[in-house]
Design a protein around this motif. Structure first.
Motif, short mmCIF file in Angstrom:
data_model
loop_
_atom_site.label_atom_id
_atom_site.label_comp_id
_atom_site.label_asym_id
_atom_site.label_seq_id
_atom_site.Cartn_x
_atom_site.Cartn_y
_atom_site.Cartn_z
N GLY A 228 0.88 -1.13 0.04
CA GLY A 228 0.01 -0.14 0.09
C GLY A 228 0.92 1.33 -0.14
O GLY A 228 0.70 2.42 -0.72
N LYS A 229 2.02 1.20 0.74
CA LYS A 229 2.77 2.18 0.70
C LYS A 229 3.60 2.56 -0.58
O LYS A 229 3.47 3.72 -0.86
CB LYS A 229 3.98 2.13 1.84
CG LYS A 229 3.35 2.09 3.41
CD LYS A 229 4.69 2.00 4.15
CE LYS A 229 3.86 1.85 5.84
NZ LYS A 229 5.03 1.45 6.70
N ALA A 230 4.00 1.34 -0.98
CA ALA A 230 4.44 1.49 -2.41
C ALA A 230 3.44 2.12 -3.66
O ALA A 230 4.05 2.87 -4.28
CB ALA A 230 5.23 0.25 -2.59
N ALA A 253 -5.00 -0.43 2.25
CA ALA A 253 -5.65 0.90 2.58
C ALA A 253 -4.80 1.33 3.85
O ALA A 253 -4.38 2.49 3.94
CB ALA A 253 -6.95 0.89 2.72
N LEU A 254 -4.39 0.49 4.50
CA LEU A 254 -3.78 0.92 5.98
C LEU A 254 -2.37 1.55 5.50
O LEU A 254 -2.15 2.53 6.02
CB LEU A 254 -3.60 -0.26 6.89
CG LEU A 254 -3.05 0.22 8.09
CD1 LEU A 254 -3.49 1.29 8.93
CD2 LEU A 254 -2.95 -1.38 9.09
N SER A 288 -10.27 6.22 11.87
CA SER A 288 -11.13 5.23 11.49
C SER A 288 -11.20 5.19 10.12
O SER A 288 -11.24 6.33 9.46
CB SER A 288 -12.24 5.27 12.18
OG SER A 288 -12.95 6.23 11.52
N MET A 289 -11.30 4.13 9.39
CA MET A 289 -11.31 3.83 7.93
C MET A 289 -12.51 3.56 7.34
O MET A 289 -13.39 2.58 7.96
CB MET A 289 -10.10 3.03 7.54
CG MET A 289 -9.95 2.70 6.02
SD MET A 289 -9.09 1.34 5.86
CE MET A 289 -7.74 1.45 6.75
#
Lengths: 344, 344
Positions: A228-230, A253-254, A288-289
């Motif tokens: 997700g970071k990438a 997503a996190l 919160s997502m």
DNA sequence: CTGTTAGCGCCTTCAG
DNA sequence: CTGAAGGCGCTAACAG
């Protein structure tokens, strides 16, 4: 005490034949009340247990269900399995767990094993791109039921949520929040229907709202925080950076949220983020997502019910019931610009 | 194709006997290369699968392991099971999952079922207060191995973490943070050793630091968010309100944090909170939570290894190996008063 | 090298 | 009401 006691052992003690013991223990009516009682008592005192293996061999019915999932230690799959177990246990079934680790070859091995184990059915959330291997199962006359990650095959039932609609809802929600440059992170290959469908829902929601679909906004990842970071790194190297991200995985997503924050971006003001699965952490985390709920436990129960219906159907014909559950949009702080009432 | 093909079917086709087929398929050396090939080919073409049930009945070895857990859809138990599966699969074992739902009666039923299924071993994280029922397993000569929630029994191996030490570490950490009125929430009955031991560690840490142990600071709950909230209500009705809370469950600790916040208390300034298990959400949530890591996947692998060692031991004597893993204190923002570097 | 026989534990005809 | 016999699919002596 080492040797397990069989009906022969207790027959010998009582000077009767094994058939009599069998009858006494199985509620057969052709037997006198006296001997039945006698048999039951000595069976108990000898600590007798029926050998289900022998029964299974004799009857051709193992009362075991094989369940194949990519991995077992996520809330989603754990909950599905819990639902299956709870629903099937009262009917005397047990479940054998196999993990495919998202690997097509391992999944095939699992199938082989389960067939050899003579399971009465296979429930599967598949990681395979093609579906040829599943014909082995059907040719053995073993009911196959997909849940979550299904393949469309005739003669095979499935229980899924409406992933297209989930993707559509998530994307429309972002549009309603004012996002116009919406990226999509697909946490799996499009050969797997759920990821294909979520993407289609995404695409259609864009089109329906007059927003161009752009290939560079669609990124394939594996389901992990780091990917997700990438993906964020990749997206923010573009000239037109997205202002909304729909991820088909909560874990991805996190990672997105973590990376956006690291870059000093505000969520949801600069970028809105929505995931998929409603894993518990999405509700507890720092921000919160928003996400899509798939009701995994109920999915498990439904899968079990479809199976029970099928085997109880006259002639046990291969019905292919396609149960499609409605997903639910869960709106939380990662997408709502007008601050929600402080959570907790 | 409905009927499953057996070695008899392929023997008939080849005009040989079933024994020959069996030999050919099992690498027996007393057979000509020619017939072996022939058998293998026709077996493949007839889509033959060995019936493991028959094998199991014949050999008395099912190659199935029964695993009993309170519930399967937590990260902790899911991960333990994953570890077991990954370790045991290469040896040809499969695992059958049972959930006890924290209910002693259900657990007993599960045991009965697994015995009837002729499992080769039972791995269990028990919910039972007494241990008499486990003798049924041993009397059947089925290896029993506890993990996490064990009972101390001779002839039974176990893999646990050092819960006493975990409780001690958690409590000492709170003391080091300056807490003097430390409550303990026990998320299970003390008849279950892990909860007893965590409490003992808590108590000893207090004593070692010259703090009185007070009964009113120890509350029993079930492992849920809502009971964590309720516990706070109970604790804060006391005259001397606690300034530190050690919960033996992360879920309960989460409820604690939510309720404390609802009451306008600052964490950790007013009250420090530490949980137990290192469930993933503890790291992601709004206020990251200190906790104790139990390394569940490794615990699963170790459990499997203990079993493999046991059955490979000469004579397969009942060894009782007690493996005790070291827990690890994970310090996060819910207990550290001097602000940590901003997380993420 | 291959066939014959017996048996793992149980149930289910078929006789008596 | 009960006994005898056969078979589910496979392997393991024991013969040849």
């Amino acid at each position: 005490m080492v040797k397990k006691t069989t009906i022969y052992d207790i027959a010998k003690v009582l000077n009767v034949t094994a058939a009599t013991v069998s009858r006494a223990l199985n509620g057969n009516k052709n037997i006198s009340e006296a001997t039945r009682k006698l048999v039951e008592e000595t069976a108990a005192s000898m600590n007798y247990r029926p050998n289900k293996l022998a029964l299974a061999l004799k009857s051709g019915k193992s009362n075991n269900i094989g369940v194949i999932v990519p991995r077992i230690n996520t809330n989603f799959f754990g909950s599905v399995i819990r639902g299956i177990e709870d629903e099937l246990n009262p009917s005397g079934y047990h479940i054998i767990i196999c993990q495919s680790h998202n690997d097509e070859t391992k999944e095939l091995n699992n199938i082989e094993s389960l067939i050899n184990l003579q399971v009465d059915a296979i429930f599967m959330s598949t990681s395979s791109k093609n579906s040829k291997q599943f014909e082995k199962i059907l040719s053995k006359n073993i009911p196959l039921i997909f849940f979550d990650r299904k393949k469309t095959m005739s003669g095979v039932s499935s229980v899924t949520i409406d992933d297209y609609s989930g993707g559509y809802m998530a994307t429309r929600h972002l549009i309603e929040q004012g996002c116009t440059r919406i990226a999509h992170l697909a946490s799996g290959d499009f050969a797997i229907e759920i990821f294909h469908d979520r993407h289609e829902g995404y695409r259609q929601a864009l089109i329906d709202n007059g927003i161009d679909y752009r290939e560079e906004y669609v990124i394939h990842t594996r389901s992990s925080i780091s990917e997700g970071k990438a993906a964020v790194t990749e997206l923010f190297a573009l000239d037109e950076k997205p202002d909304g991200i729909f991820s088909s995985s909560d874990f991805v997503a996190l990672g997105v949220i973590q990376e956006l924050k690291a870059r000093g971006l505000r969520i949801p003001e600069d970028v809105s983020v929505i995931g998929f699965a409603n894993e518990p952490f999405t509700d507890f985390q720092e921000l919160s997502m928003s996400t899509i709920d798939q009701f995994p436990e109920q999915m498990g129960r439904l899968t079990a019910k479809v199976f029970l219906e099928q085997i109880e159907s006259p002639g046990m014909v291969q019905i292919d019931k396609k149960v499609v559950m409605k997903p639910e949009l869960i709106i939380r702080n990662s997408t709502i610009k007008k601050k929600l009432a402080e959570k907790i």
